[in-house]
Design an enzyme around this catalytic site. Structure first.
Site, short mmCIF file in Angstrom:
data_model
loop_
_atom_site.label_atom_id
_atom_site.label_comp_id
_atom_site.label_asym_id
_atom_site.label_seq_id
_atom_site.Cartn_x
_atom_site.Cartn_y
_atom_site.Cartn_z
N ASP A 38 -75.92 -38.16 83.67
CA ASP A 38 -74.78 -38.94 84.18
C ASP A 38 -74.11 -39.77 83.08
OD1 ASP A 38 -76.69 -40.84 83.73
OD2 ASP A 38 -76.95 -41.42 85.81
N GLY A 39 -74.59 -39.64 81.84
CA GLY A 39 -73.94 -40.33 80.72
C GLY A 39 -74.48 -41.72 80.44
N LYS A 188 -42.09 -53.59 62.55
CA LYS A 188 -42.34 -52.53 63.54
C LYS A 188 -42.24 -53.10 64.95
CE LYS A 188 -46.72 -51.16 64.85
NZ LYS A 188 -48.08 -50.71 64.57
C1 R5P Z 1 -51.42 -52.81 65.35
O1 R5P Z 1 -51.17 -54.01 65.25
C2 R5P Z 1 -52.42 -52.16 64.47
O2 R5P Z 1 -52.48 -52.81 63.24
C3 R5P Z 1 -52.13 -50.68 64.22
O3 R5P Z 1 -50.90 -50.58 63.53
C4 R5P Z 1 -52.06 -49.93 65.50
O4 R5P Z 1 -53.19 -50.14 66.28
C5 R5P Z 1 -51.92 -48.44 65.20
O5 R5P Z 1 -51.85 -47.74 66.43
P1 R5P Z 1 -51.33 -46.26 66.46
O6 R5P Z 1 -52.13 -45.46 65.47
O7 R5P Z 1 -51.59 -45.82 67.89
O8 R5P Z 1 -49.87 -46.28 66.15
#
Ligand code: R5P
Length: 288
Positions: A38-39, A188
């Site tokens: 069951d893990g 970003k």
């Molecule tokens: C976010 O603040 C982290 O530093 C990474 O940039 C993020 O977790 C990367 O996620 P993914 O690879 O899904 O874009």
């Protein structure tokens, strides 16, 4: 002192024990071949730990590894360990570090509360919000995984480093200082779990060998977007470097335009190319 590793971190635990020149106590993770169907997890210490300081090394990702961590800590206490130093190389649930909406769990805090039941202190690596560690119920310290990546990047002859977002500035800055390499960063915005958008910015990357430096690669969506941008600005080589390589969902497809991908052994993956054992060993020695 003895070292015990959970199944998420067996090679790293052995590496830390070797660095410290202490015994690594092996653990059985299956009672019967095939484990529990069951893990559910099972652990059994295969050596004595009574009266010892024990360094318990276990990444708490994916979720069953959290349960295994608690089972091991409990078994160590019952076996008479005198002091348990938790080494959590990658702290799963660390990224939910605040309550963004009413009613949410502060997941990092919830996990920390349970770690404190059996452990006396905590060392973790390149944590999302190092400030939060100060609020944990036991002494907790962040160790940097960037020196391990720096060792790789030096030998890879990279001539420019890039942070994909402002959260990664502290990582790229440290990598830049260690390798003597210029760096920059991008702004970003996350659109959804798989998509990010970056603010256009001119980067000095034409005909350069560039490494993107981040704490975590999860789906690789960030890396795919940034790699595309670097290629369009003339970078001739792109390396993705992260401390914690989760590589979930479509990560391998998202990483296919990179010339190389490097991650540490905080999370074991096919991209694990450097070990953070020296960093943790040094931190453990400094605990006294
Ligand atoms: C976010 O603040 C982290 O530093 C990474 O940039 C993020 O977790 C990367 O996620 P993914 O690879 O899904 O874009």
């Amino acid at each position: 002192m003895k070292v015990v590793g959970g199944s998420a971190s067996v090679p790293l635990a052995r590496g830390i024990a070797k660095e410290l020149r202490v015994e690594n106590v092996e653990v059985a993770f299956e009672r019967h071949p095939g484990g529990f169907p069951d893990g559910e997890r099972y652990v059994r210490l295969l050596g004595p730990v009574a009266g010892e300081q024990v360094v318990l090394v276990q990444t708490t990702h994916p979720d069953p590894m959290i349960v295994e961590f608690f089972l091991l800590a409990d078994a160590l206490r019952d076996a008479g360990a005198r002091r348990i130093t938790a080494v959590i190389p990658y702290f799963g649930y660390g990224r939910q570090d605040k309550r963004f909406l009413d009613g949410e769990a502060v997941s990092a805090k919830a996990i920390a509360k349970h770690i404190a039941v059996d452990c006396d202190e905590l060392l973790t690596m390149t944590f999302h919000n190092a400030e939060l560690l100060k609020t944990f119920p036991i002494p907790a310290r962040e160790i940097s995984g960037i020196p391990a990546l720096g060792r790789f990047l030096k030998s890879a002859e990279v001539d420019f480093l890039l942070a994909p977002d402002d959260n990664a500035i502290r990582f790229v800055k440290e990598a830049g200082a260690l390798t003597g390499t210029p760096w920059d960063y991008l702004e970003k915005k996350r659109v959804d779990s798989h998509t990010v958008r970056i603010t256009p910015k001119k980067l000095a990357v034409k005909r350069k060998s560039v490494a993107i430096v981040d704490d975590v690669i999860s789906t690789g969506g960030t890396i795919a977007t940034v790699t595309k941008e670097l290629r369009s600005q003339g970078a001739h080589r792109v390396i993705s470097a992260c401390v914690h390589g989760l590589f979930v969902d479509n990560a391998e497809t998202n990483l296919k335009d990179c010339d190389d991908v490097v991650a540490t052994d905080t999370v074991q993956s096919p991209h694990t190319k450097v070990s953070v054992a020296p960093e943790f060993a040094a931190a453990i020695r400094a605990l006294g």
